[in-house]
Design an enzyme around this catalytic site. Structure first.
Site, PDB file in Angstrom:
ATOM      1  N   ASP A  42       0.834  -1.196   0.000  1.00 22.68           N
ATOM      2  CA  ASP A  42       0.000   0.000   0.000  1.00 22.68           C
ATOM      3  C   ASP A  42       0.874   1.254   0.000  1.00 22.68           C
ATOM      4  OD1 ASP A  42      -2.359  -1.437   0.089  1.00 22.68           O
ATOM      5  OD2 ASP A  42      -2.518  -1.374   2.273  1.00 22.68           O
ATOM      6  N   ASP A  98      -6.675   2.497   7.608  1.00 20.39           N
ATOM      7  CA  ASP A  98      -5.375   3.076   7.950  1.00 20.39           C
ATOM      8  C   ASP A  98      -5.511   4.578   8.168  1.00 20.39           C
ATOM      9  OD1 ASP A  98      -5.232   4.383   5.440  1.00 20.39           O
ATOM     10  OD2 ASP A  98      -4.113   2.745   4.524  1.00 20.39           O
TER      11      ASP A  98
END
Length: 314
Positions: free
Chosen positions: A51, A93
């Site tokens: 990511d 996140d």
């Protein structure tokens, strides 16, 4: 339909694996595009995406090594990271939009216990903001369009889960997991169990088996020192160190190039020795990579079947 024109191989093109220390911020594809265009590595891929938030080991596959992707992507990954409890985001996140806030009322031991509990997980929910596909379209694309994303569940295996430092609302952890595990989903599930939410705040991939962070080069290093790229790229012959390697004769090399399966030697330690399910790399007499093979039964014989031909064509 017009035939797709085959891209000409650049004289700078290399074949092998570059262990990259991806920085936090750019996508994995961004990093590959920089290497592709600035260093003229037009045939390029990777084994296991990271990511944008994450940093650490990204295996960059160059030239013929792109054919190794299935055999490197599937290996275990090791991460260290941090998270914060007390809220949730749409991406699981810190880069996402906050969706809830609930003050954490537990203790540091509660967080430690839930980190260790990751080892008991056998499946997890795929984040809505992920590259997983639904009807051929990435979930993150559907989410960004405001469309409902289906809940997808995937199998995971957690080999190691350790609390490193816990000072609520923040915690640091280490985890070893199967390929494709979403660490931010592990954090999200922990937050749900604590009934207050939790969000991943940083992530560092320390290993993508069999390669580790101490073998990795920073992206800036790679781009600013193009003349050193050849010595930084691991040759294909050394790219699967956990596999057996056999150097075969010229005669057997010709058979392999014609698609023949070679008999498995029953004598331990000798050339072409193996047992059912073993995998190996075959090299020609000059030491060039020839093929990846697996020991499979053929009739009443055990033979090395060709998984992937790796010899240069023409």
């Amino acid at each position: 339909m017009a035939r797709r024109r085959k891209q000409k191989r650049s004289k700078e093109q290399l074949d092998g694996v570059l262990v990259l220390n991806k920085p936090s911020g750019p996508t994995s594809t961004d990093c590959l595009n920089d290497i592709k265009h600035q260093l003229k590595q037009y045939k390029i891929g990777h084994a296991g995406t990271l990511d944008p938030l994450a940093q650490g080991v990204l295996l960059v596959l160059l030239g013929q090594a792109t054919k190794l992707a299935p055999y490197l992507t599937s290996k275990e990954k090791i991460y260290t990271g941090t998270f914060r409890v007390g809220f949730t985001t749409d991406t699981y996140d810190i880069q996402g939009e906050t969706t809830s806030e609930t003050p954490f009322s537990g203790s540091a031991d509660d967080i430690r216990r839930e980190i260790v509990a990751w080892k008991e997980l056998t499946e997890q929910e795929v984040p809505a903001y992920s590259a997983a596909k639904h009807n051929g379209k990435a979930l993150y694309a559907l989410a960004r369009e405001g469309k409902e994303t289906p809940v997808k569940i995937k199998a995971v295996a957690i080999s190691h889960a350790e609390a490193l430092e816990v000072n609520p609302p923040d915690a640091e952890f280490k985890v070893g997991c199967s390929a494709g595990t979403y660490v931010r989903s592990l954090v999200h599930s922990l937050g749900m169990r604590l009934e207050c939410g939790a969000v991943l705040t940083s992530l560092n991939r320390e290993a993508s088996v069999p390669f580790t962070l101490d073998q990795a080069y920073d992206l800036n290093q790679v781009l600013e020192e193009p003349e050193k790229l050849p010595q930084r790229v691991i040759p294909i012959a050394d790219a699967l160190p956990h596999w057996a390697r056999f150097t075969i004769t010229e005669e057997l090399t010709k058979l392999v190039k014609n698609g023949a399966w070679l008999p498995v030697n029953a004598n331990p330690g000798e050339v072409l020795w193996g047992k059912p399910g073993d995998r190996a790399m075959l090299l020609d007499p000059e030491g060039s990579v020839l093929a990846l093979v697996e020991a499979k039964p053929q009739g009443d014989q055990l033979k090395w079947s060709i998984l992937r031909g790796l010899w240069q064509q023409g």
